[in-house]
Design a protein around this motif. Structure first.
Motif, PDB file in Angstrom:
ATOM      1  N   THR A   1       2.744   0.431   3.465  1.00  0.00           N
ATOM      2  CA  THR A   1       2.648  -0.858   4.135  1.00  0.00           C
ATOM      3  C   THR A   1       3.074  -1.939   3.166  1.00  0.00           C
ATOM      4  OG1 THR A   1       0.655   0.009   5.166  1.00  0.00           O
ATOM      5  CG2 THR A   1       1.109  -2.302   5.515  1.00  0.00           C
TER       6      THR A   1
ATOM      7  N   GLU B   1       2.963  -6.205   2.880  1.00  0.00           N
ATOM      8  CA  GLU B   1       2.353  -7.351   3.540  1.00  0.00           C
ATOM      9  C   GLU B   1       2.772  -8.666   2.908  1.00  0.00           C
ATOM     10  OE1 GLU B   1      -1.867  -5.082   4.636  1.00  0.00           O
ATOM     11  OE2 GLU B   1      -1.900  -7.013   3.597  1.00  0.00           O
TER      12      GLU B   1
ATOM     13  N   GLU C   1       0.856  -1.185   0.000  1.00  0.00           N
ATOM     14  CA  GLU C   1       0.000   0.000   0.000  1.00  0.00           C
ATOM     15  C   GLU C   1       0.885   1.225   0.000  1.00  0.00           C
ATOM     16  OE1 GLU C   1      -3.381  -0.101   2.617  1.00  0.00           O
ATOM     17  OE2 GLU C   1      -3.253   2.065   2.849  1.00  0.00           O
ATOM     18  N   LEU C   2       0.631   2.121  -0.940  1.00  0.00           N
ATOM     19  CA  LEU C   2       1.531   3.247  -1.179  1.00  0.00           C
ATOM     20  C   LEU C   2       0.920   4.551  -0.682  1.00  0.00           C
ATOM     21  CD1 LEU C   2       2.473   2.100  -4.767  1.00  0.00           C
ATOM     22  CD2 LEU C   2       3.939   1.977  -2.740  1.00  0.00           C
TER      23      LEU C   2
ATOM     24  N   ALA D   1       2.250 -11.354   7.791  1.00  0.00           N
ATOM     25  CA  ALA D   1       2.710 -10.142   8.466  1.00  0.00           C
ATOM     26  C   ALA D   1       2.365  -8.901   7.664  1.00  0.00           C
ATOM     27  CB  ALA D   1       4.231 -10.208   8.673  1.00  0.00           C
ATOM     28  N   ALA D   2       2.209  -7.808   8.375  1.00  0.00           N
ATOM     29  CA  ALA D   2       2.008  -6.507   7.736  1.00  0.00           C
ATOM     30  C   ALA D   2       2.969  -5.550   8.404  1.00  0.00           C
ATOM     31  CB  ALA D   2       0.570  -6.048   7.936  1.00  0.00           C
TER      32      ALA D   2
ATOM     33  N   ASP E   1       5.018  -1.688   8.439  1.00  0.00           N
ATOM     34  CA  ASP E   1       5.041  -0.318   7.964  1.00  0.00           C
ATOM     35  C   ASP E   1       6.349  -0.040   7.229  1.00  0.00           C
ATOM     36  OD1 ASP E   1       2.571   0.351   9.029  1.00  0.00           O
ATOM     37  OD2 ASP E   1       3.429   0.826  10.989  1.00  0.00           O
TER      38      ASP E   1
END
Lengths: 462, 131, 487
Positions: B60, B62, B44-45, B66-67, B69
């Motif tokens: 983020t 993933e 995620e940008l 796990a996710a 930052d």
């Protein structure tokens, strides 16, 4: 104790292996002054005894097998085909845990994937999750999801006064620490879209409506599409709570612009059960999936290329994202979703439509006859589905007491608490389970209760 | 384990690399970070135009389990994001130093000096592995 | 063999239920409302039954075999529970019926509230929450509101040990509060020094699971509760592991202020493949006014009534809770009584200690807290000496081939390669021995033929599934595309 298989000899051998003398020695970490409290509980019962006691409690209740019921208001008496109970009574389904090991949980996983697919098809949405607790928590989760979609930058929620009062209460409970501004449901109880849109602005994360609404009324797909367009112009999401039985007949929210669709899906093969377990149906558009709450099953392949199913996109969930999760939900209503899936599969395209048509015709027949009675008025500005509001000549509590005592009828929901501006108003629900004879009895009873001479003070059970 | 390092980049303790290209800082995650995550399934940008400060979580990354930052290693304005990662997140695993996440026009280019060079980062990774 | 997807079965025109014809005069349905098509399957009743029977045969379940899934308390579910929950006098009750017509159901709820309060040492209980996480939300919102009522509304911090379930921090965020994680010490207890550093004027409270997710009883629990209370905080007890301590100790007696119960763990109600559960919440007298409403009370005439606590946080769901689950738990407690429940916990703890002792004696799998007596579960590690490339995941998958459900994997997060084993009291010594035997043989296989583990399971309905593919390009439904919202 029949559920604990180990014999005294087993226990002895196990204690020896552990290296302690007595089982009490295993509890030395517990503060001595609090150890082994004497619990005051009723004495243990054998299976025979417990059945006798609990059966007696069950028989004290007035159950709807014996009484005609016109009560709905968010919990509905629909027909459950026998196959549904057979499916959810399969030991392999009901005694399994959450499918954390996909290789030995394909039954639950595929059934859930099929539930998601049928729920999406029914609502006209792209995706449905594996379930929320009930219709009320589904709305609360939709609101929180909308806040997350806007990355916590929008804090206003507009909610219609004709969304189920409990859904609105639960939404407020859930979000009480989030600093939201929830508006729209303090008007006179009309589902007036212009008033709602007047409150919608660029701070609004979502507009929440119900269709058919809590009072049974239906908005046309065109009205709903216009609402959706206006909501989207503000950059907000449209959340629509709906009745899954109604979707057997009517245009689904996915076809008129809803972004998130929720429903109390107890109606789909789940009993009334005095309020639970129920089923929170939760569907949404593809572009929202990464911000969505709840468990999702996805299709994939195994090492040999065979089709299979797994829990997926788990990084949204609490066990991975912890404090940053989109929801804290873990255990959901899997078995109720299975019941709904079996129900939809058995009813199918034809059956569900026919059930919805039966509800429509019977409810309209009932409304038509009640509307002709002196002193009663049907309060409906719009077409309705299976519930309608009747303004009554006497307080609803009195009428309901009379119906129960004299006719063995459980009357409609008393709206005087939630919608006082409607006066002595009753929300009557008619489903495919109500026979014509029951409806005619209800009409007769309502006529009788308005006759002079019927005592004003009736007590239930007297 | 031995990991790849880009000698021309500088590194944050949170495992981002930052490479000065002209007047922008290009940011991605290190080979060690992608290996820890295993198969990257989603990125995620941030939004182009966003103002960010050093150490702020702005993206983020993933895997299935796990996710994590991704922090901005320097302060400034996001001037570009690598949208191809949204459709092909696997390139983060395949080419960690090519798979950039976003570019920042730094407000204070000297912030880069506070980051580790490749040798220091390699030592830091060795320490992490041992711990 | 793969079972067809439900839309691949059946034929147009089939249906599985005959719906009666309309028996009243018909009212025209305005065409503008009517949907064009209803994309549901078309199956006969027998098609439906066979489909779901086939699917069920691909599931493992407690009624199939041993299910030592740590932290989930997968005990046997007595069948009388099901029979009681299906009584017509419970199933066919509308939740909004006049209380006078549902006195039996309300009595059952009232008695269960009282029995749960007695078992865990609380003054009041709500049965409304639908699951453990739902109970947590209820409990944390109660703590938040109680702090506001004390004039301490500025407090925002909830302490959560690093061994906690993810629901604890997620619940905290949902409640609008912020999480500060506490480390564990070398004995698996909360690090007291770290706790003391966080005791300030911002503290709402502490969430603690005791016994912890390491299967250990917190040795300083009384002191921890006192410290938190002295700092003006409240203590939330996560009741997930209550199965270890019924009749052994009451959380309320230790200083816990609010706690949820998991009826679907401790009190034997089935998990249903992921739900429904039920997560009642117990509180001290101080917190009772904040409970969600309505709860069941009894009036001066002995009639059961719905009551709203004066400062209620509000309702947390529609109606009164997962009543069907509540009936099952009630049945279970009535069959056990006080002695029976204590026996449940004793046997659960003995079974776990026996497994821990035997596994430790064999020495194949490290047990990081094996120096302590465990409670109802313990955490081993899937790190087998002499088999470096083998992971907890491989051990778990290979256990499937031996006919067992694997333990919980990779949790708690603070133990590498965790395998968290909870046998429960309803398993026999033979079963535990067979499981230990399987683990031993798997350790041997790991050293001699690690590929056997890497490619396991071999005997399950499907082979290892590609989770990466599922997450990269998600397929979450299959429906006729014409009916999708986003074209």
């Amino acid at each position: 104790m029949r559920f604990n298989p180990n014999t005294d000899a087993d226990r002895r051998a196990m204690l020896d292996a552990v290296g302690v003398k007595d089982v009490a020695d295993l509890f030395h970490d517990i503060p001595a002054e609090h150890r082994f409290p004497a619990l005051e509980l009723p004495p243990p019962l054998t299976e025979m005894e417990v059945i006798r006691e609990i059966q007696a409690l069950a028989e004290e209740n007035v159950n709807l097998d014996q009484f005609a019921c016109f009560l709905g208001a968010g919990a509905y008496r629909h027909f459950t085909p026998s196959v549904v109970d057979m499916v959810i009574s399969r030991n392999e389904f009901y005694t399994a845990y959450t499918p954390y090991q996909p290789e030995i949980s394909q039954g639950t996983l595929q059934a859930t994937f099929e539930y998601q697919s049928m729920a999406a098809a029914l609502t006209g949405m792209d995706v449905a999750n594996a379930s929320h607790y009930d219709g009320a928590t589904a709305v609360a989760e939709a609101v929180i999801m909308a806040i997350n979609v806007h990355r916590l930058k929008r804090k206003k929620i507009v909610i219609s006064p004709t969304v189920h009062p409990m859904y609105r209460q639960v939404t407020r409970t859930y979000t009480q620490g989030m600093g939201l501004n929830i508006v729209g449901d303090v008007s006179d109880g009309q589902n007036d879209f212009r008033a709602l849109l007047g409150l919608c602005d660029n701070e609004t994360a979502a507009v929440v409506v119900q269709n058919p609404d809590f009072l049974g009324q239906l908005h046309t797909p065109n009205e709903m599409q216009d609402l959706a367009n206006a909501v989207h112009e503000h950059g907000a999401l449209l959340v629509v709570a709906t009745d899954p039985i109604a979707l057997g007949l009517f245009t689904p929210p996915g076809h008129y612009g809803a972004d998130i669709v929720t429903a109390e899906a107890q109606s789909l093969g789940n009993g009334l059960n005095f309020g639970g377990p129920y089923l929170g149906l939760f569907a949404f558009r593809n572009n929202l999936v990464r911000r969505s709450s709840g468990r999702l099953v996805g299709e994939t392949v195994d090492a040999e290329g065979e089709r299979g199913y797994v829990l997926t996109l788990s990084t949204r969930e609490q066990h991975i994202r912890r404090a940053k999760a989109t929801s804290n939900i873990c255990t959901n209503q899997a078995l109720n979703a299975l019941a709904a899936a079996a129900y939809l599969a058995a009813m199918g395209k034809q059956g569900l439509r026919k059930v919805a048509e039966l509800c429509w015709h019977k409810a309209h027949y009932a409304a038509d006859r009640i509307g002709q009675l002196e002193g009663y008025e049907i309060v409906a500005e719009k077409p309705f589905f299976k519930e309608f509001v009747v303004r009554c000549p006497r307080p609803v509590a009195e009428i309901n007491a009379f119906l129960l005592d004299e006719y063995g009828i459980i009357g409609g929901y008393d709206l005087s608490q939630d919608y006082p501006h409607l006066g002595d108003a009753m929300l009557i629900c008619v489903t495919e389970m109500n026979t014509r004879e029951e409806i005619d009895d209800l009409v007769e009873a309502l006529a009788e209760v308005n006759q002079p001479g019927v005592p004003l003070e009736l007590e239930v059970g007297s | 384990m031995s990991y790849k390092y880009d000698e021309s980049a500088r590194y944050a303790k949170s495992h981002e690399w930052a490479r000065l290209e002209g007047d922008v800082v290009v940011v991605g995650i290190s080979d060690y970070a992608q290996d820890l995550l295993s198969d990257v399934v989603y990125v995620e940008l941030p939004e182009v135009g966003a103002t960010v400060s050093a150490g702020e979580a702005v993206a983020t990354v993933e895997s299935v389990k796990a996710a994590e930052d991704v922090m901005a290693p320097v302060s400034g304005e996001v001037v570009a994001v690598n949208e191809t990662l949204e459709d092909t997140p696997e390139v983060v695993n395949e080419d960690p130093y090519g798979a950039w996440f976003f570019k920042i026009k730094p407000s204070d280019p000297s912030e880069l000096d506070a980051l580790m060079d490749a040798a220091a980062y390699e030592a830091f990774v060795a320490e992490e592995e041992a711990g | 063999m793969s079972e067809p997807f439900i839309y691949e079965l059946g034929e147009p025109g089939r249906h599985g239920v005959d719906v009666p014809d309309v028996d009243v005069p018909e009212t025209p349905i305005p065409a503008e409302f009517v949907r064009e098509e209803l994309p549901l399957p078309e199956l006969s009743e027998a098609d439906v039954v066979r489909h779901y029977v086939h699917l069920s045969q691909k599931n493992y379940a407690v009624d199939v075999g041993f299910y030592p899934l740590g932290s989930c308390t997968m005990k046997y579910n007595p069948k009388v529970n099901e029979r009681m929950a299906r009584l017509p006098g419970f199933v066919n009750l509308h939740p909004l019926q006049d209380p006078a017509t549902v006195q039996g159901a309300m009595q059952l709820m009232y008695e269960l509230q009282a029995m749960l309060a007695e078992i865990a040492g609380f003054d009041a209980v709500t049965l409304q929450p639908s699951a453990g996480a739902h109970g947590e939300l209820t409990g944390v919102l109660i703590m938040r509101k109680a702090q506001i009522a004390r004039g301490q509304g500025h407090r925002t911090k909830i302490l959560v040990p690093d061994s906690a379930h993810g629901t604890n921090p997620a619940t905290t965020t949902m409640s609008g509060l912020r999480v500060v994680e506490l480390p564990s010490d070398k004995n698996g207890n909360v690090d007291l020094e770290a706790l003391k550093r966080e005791l300030d004027d911002d503290l709402v409270g502490l969430m603690i699971t005791n016994p912890s997710t390491l299967g250990l009883f917190e040795q300083h629990i009384v002191e921890i509760c006192e410290l938190v209370h002295q700092a003006g905080g409240l203590v939330y007890g996560d009741g997930a592991n209550l199965n270890a301590i019924m009749g052994i100790v009451r959380p309320g007696d230790l200083g816990i202020d609010v706690m949820h119960f998991n009826l679907h763990k401790t009190f034997s109600t089935p998990h249903g493949g992921g739900g429904p559960g039920s997560g009642p919440v117990g509180v001290t007298a101080e917190l009772a006014p904040f409970l969600p409403g309505p709860i069941v009370d009894v009036d001066e005439n002995g009639e059961y009534i719905w009551k709203w606590p004066e400062q209620s946080i509000g309702r947390v769901r529609s109606f009164h809770g997962n009543f069907g689950v509540i009936v099952r738990a009630y049945t279970y407690i009535r069959m056990h009584g006080a002695e029976g429940l204590r026996r449940v916990s004793e046997d659960a703890v003995l079974n776990a200690n026996y497994m821990q002792a035997r596994l430790q004696a064999r020495g194949d799998y490290p047990i990081p807290y094996g120096h302590r007596t465990c409670m109802h579960e313990f955490v081993a590690q899937g790190k087998i000496s002499g088999a470096a490339g083998v992971h907890a995941l491989d051990v778990a998958k290979r256990l499937i081939d031996y006919g067992f459900h694997p333990p919980t994997m990779y949790f708690p997060l603070i133990v590498h390669e965790a395998l968290m084993i909870e046998p429960t009291e309803t398993e026999s010594k033979e079963t535990l021995d067979a499981f230990i035997e399987a683990l031993t043989r798997i350790a041997e296989e790991a050293r001699t033929d690690p590929d056997l583990l890497h490619t396991a399971p071999h005997l399950a309905p499907v082979r290892r599934l590609d989770e990466v593919r599922a997450a990269r390009r998600p397929i979450l439904t299959r429906t006729p595309p014409a009916h999708r919202a986003t074209k």
